[in-house]
Design a protein around this motif. Structure first.
Motif, mmCIF file in Angstrom:
data_model
loop_
_atom_site.group_PDB
_atom_site.id
_atom_site.type_symbol
_atom_site.label_atom_id
_atom_site.label_comp_id
_atom_site.label_asym_id
_atom_site.label_seq_id
_atom_site.Cartn_x
_atom_site.Cartn_y
_atom_site.Cartn_z
ATOM 1 N N LEU A 297 29.498 -14.581 -2.149
ATOM 2 C CA LEU A 297 29.346 -16.026 -2.331
ATOM 3 C C LEU A 297 28.660 -16.291 -3.666
ATOM 4 C CD1 LEU A 297 28.151 -17.041 1.268
ATOM 5 C CD2 LEU A 297 30.464 -17.230 0.301
ATOM 6 N N LEU A 298 28.985 -17.422 -4.248
ATOM 7 C CA LEU A 298 28.406 -17.792 -5.550
ATOM 8 C C LEU A 298 26.881 -17.640 -5.548
ATOM 9 C CD1 LEU A 298 29.288 -18.992 -8.314
ATOM 10 C CD2 LEU A 298 28.877 -21.247 -7.342
ATOM 11 N N GLY A 299 26.249 -18.107 -4.479
ATOM 12 C CA GLY A 299 24.793 -18.064 -4.382
ATOM 13 C C GLY A 299 24.227 -16.669 -4.179
ATOM 14 N N GLN A 300 25.095 -15.708 -3.902
ATOM 15 C CA GLN A 300 24.638 -14.322 -3.702
ATOM 16 C C GLN A 300 24.728 -13.501 -4.981
ATOM 17 O OE1 GLN A 300 27.417 -13.094 -0.642
ATOM 18 N NE2 GLN A 300 26.007 -13.580 1.018
ATOM 19 N N LEU A 301 25.217 -14.094 -6.061
ATOM 20 C CA LEU A 301 25.352 -13.325 -7.305
ATOM 21 C C LEU A 301 23.972 -12.976 -7.847
ATOM 22 C CD1 LEU A 301 28.290 -15.173 -9.086
ATOM 23 C CD2 LEU A 301 28.351 -12.968 -7.899
ATOM 24 N N THR A 302 23.836 -11.759 -8.332
ATOM 25 C CA THR A 302 22.552 -11.257 -8.810
ATOM 26 C C THR A 302 22.638 -10.854 -10.278
ATOM 27 O OG1 THR A 302 23.123 -8.982 -8.267
ATOM 28 C CG2 THR A 302 22.092 -10.287 -6.513
ATOM 29 N N ASP A 303 21.476 -10.492 -10.807
ATOM 30 C CA ASP A 303 21.415 -9.975 -12.176
ATOM 31 C C ASP A 303 22.286 -8.729 -12.336
ATOM 32 O OD1 ASP A 303 19.674 -11.919 -13.179
ATOM 33 O OD2 ASP A 303 17.902 -10.818 -12.522
ATOM 34 N N GLU A 304 22.448 -7.989 -11.248
ATOM 35 C CA GLU A 304 23.282 -6.777 -11.302
ATOM 36 C C GLU A 304 24.759 -7.141 -11.527
ATOM 37 O OE1 GLU A 304 22.737 -3.735 -11.635
ATOM 38 O OE2 GLU A 304 24.505 -2.678 -10.865
ATOM 39 N N HIS A 305 25.252 -8.184 -10.848
ATOM 40 C CA HIS A 305 26.613 -8.639 -11.124
ATOM 41 C C HIS A 305 26.736 -9.047 -12.596
ATOM 42 C CE1 HIS A 305 26.554 -9.503 -6.646
ATOM 43 N NE2 HIS A 305 27.670 -8.836 -6.767
ATOM 44 N N ALA A 306 25.738 -9.802 -13.061
ATOM 45 C CA ALA A 306 25.773 -10.287 -14.445
ATOM 46 C C ALA A 306 25.754 -9.110 -15.425
ATOM 47 C CB ALA A 306 24.587 -11.215 -14.704
ATOM 48 N N ARG A 307 24.923 -8.101 -15.134
ATOM 49 C CA ARG A 307 24.864 -6.928 -16.007
ATOM 50 C C ARG A 307 26.235 -6.256 -16.093
ATOM 51 N NH1 ARG A 307 24.789 -1.876 -15.848
ATOM 52 N NH2 ARG A 307 24.810 -1.714 -13.588
ATOM 53 N N GLN A 308 26.917 -6.186 -14.959
ATOM 54 C CA GLN A 308 28.242 -5.552 -14.934
ATOM 55 C C GLN A 308 29.303 -6.411 -15.633
ATOM 56 O OE1 GLN A 308 28.846 -3.218 -10.899
ATOM 57 N NE2 GLN A 308 27.613 -5.032 -10.504
ATOM 58 N N GLU A 309 28.972 -7.677 -15.879
ATOM 59 C CA GLU A 309 29.846 -8.573 -16.657
ATOM 60 C C GLU A 309 29.445 -8.609 -18.122
ATOM 61 O OE1 GLU A 309 32.381 -10.559 -16.121
ATOM 62 O OE2 GLU A 309 32.489 -11.033 -13.986
ATOM 63 N N ASN A 310 28.357 -7.899 -18.480
ATOM 64 C CA ASN A 310 27.775 -7.975 -19.827
ATOM 65 C C ASN A 310 27.372 -9.412 -20.171
ATOM 66 O OD1 ASN A 310 26.911 -6.751 -22.257
ATOM 67 N ND2 ASN A 310 28.794 -7.383 -23.293
ATOM 68 N N MET A 311 26.773 -10.088 -19.197
ATOM 69 C CA MET A 311 26.299 -11.469 -19.384
ATOM 70 C C MET A 311 24.943 -11.605 -18.709
ATOM 71 S SD MET A 311 29.595 -13.766 -18.263
ATOM 72 C CE MET A 311 31.243 -13.136 -18.554
ATOM 73 N N THR A 312 24.314 -12.769 -18.928
ATOM 74 C CA THR A 312 23.155 -13.117 -18.111
ATOM 75 C C THR A 312 23.690 -13.854 -16.877
ATOM 76 O OG1 THR A 312 22.866 -15.291 -19.108
ATOM 77 C CG2 THR A 312 21.736 -13.430 -20.183
ATOM 78 N N LEU A 313 22.853 -13.950 -15.846
ATOM 79 C CA LEU A 313 23.298 -14.639 -14.625
ATOM 80 C C LEU A 313 23.638 -16.110 -14.884
ATOM 81 C CD1 LEU A 313 23.960 -14.308 -11.662
ATOM 82 C CD2 LEU A 313 21.518 -14.572 -11.127
ATOM 83 N N PRO A 314 22.818 -16.850 -15.653
ATOM 84 C CA PRO A 314 23.207 -18.236 -15.965
ATOM 85 C C PRO A 314 24.542 -18.323 -16.710
ATOM 86 C CG PRO A 314 20.879 -17.909 -16.420
ATOM 87 C CD PRO A 314 21.447 -16.551 -16.113
ATOM 88 N N GLN A 315 24.769 -17.396 -17.652
ATOM 89 C CA GLN A 315 26.055 -17.383 -18.379
ATOM 90 C C GLN A 315 27.206 -17.136 -17.410
ATOM 91 O OE1 GLN A 315 25.319 -14.183 -21.162
ATOM 92 N NE2 GLN A 315 25.015 -15.572 -22.901
#
Ligand code: A1EHT
Length: 104
Positions: A60-78
């Motif tokens: 779920l959108l609200g379950q996204l973490t910094d780890e997901h963002a890291r794997q996207e090469n982005m920050t979580l807000p980005q």
């Protein structure tokens, strides 16, 4: 014929191995672990690499973490901004984890 497309602006990160996950809607949740996918650019469908699917998991959108963002090469807000642009109003996503097999 390609199996999945990414916006051209992510091509560099994918072929460099800096982006190892993509978050999609249910229409692209049918991929399975071990599958190799031909990857093209969304804008022109030009093939640019082959990836192997490691896992596909609902998130779920609200379950996204910094780890997901890291794997996207982005920050979580980005990452949340990118998802809001691509999938406005969508809460149910699928995290497709992959590894690069061959770059074109
Ligand atoms: C037609 C279509 O939906 N194309 C998409 C959808 C998603 N994505 C990327 O996955 C991550 C999370 O959504 C972000 O990095 C997105 O840019 C993409 O490149 N191309």
């Amino acid at each position: 014929m390609n199996d999945i497309t990414f916006f051209q602006r992510f091509e560099g990160d994918i072929v460099a191995g800096r982006k190892t996950i993509t978050l999609r809607d249910v229409s692209e949740s049918h991929f399975t672990a071990g599958q190799q996918l031909r990857v093209g650019r969304y804008e022109d469908d030009v093939y640019f690499c082959t990836i192997e699917v490691i896992s596909v998991m609902p998130v779920l959108l609200g379950q996204l973490t910094d780890e997901h963002a890291r794997q996207e090469n982005m920050t979580l807000p980005q990452l949340k901004e990118v998802i809001a642009d691509i999938y406005p109003g969508l809460n149910e996503l699928y995290a497709i984890v992959f590894r690069l097999v061959t770059a074109a």
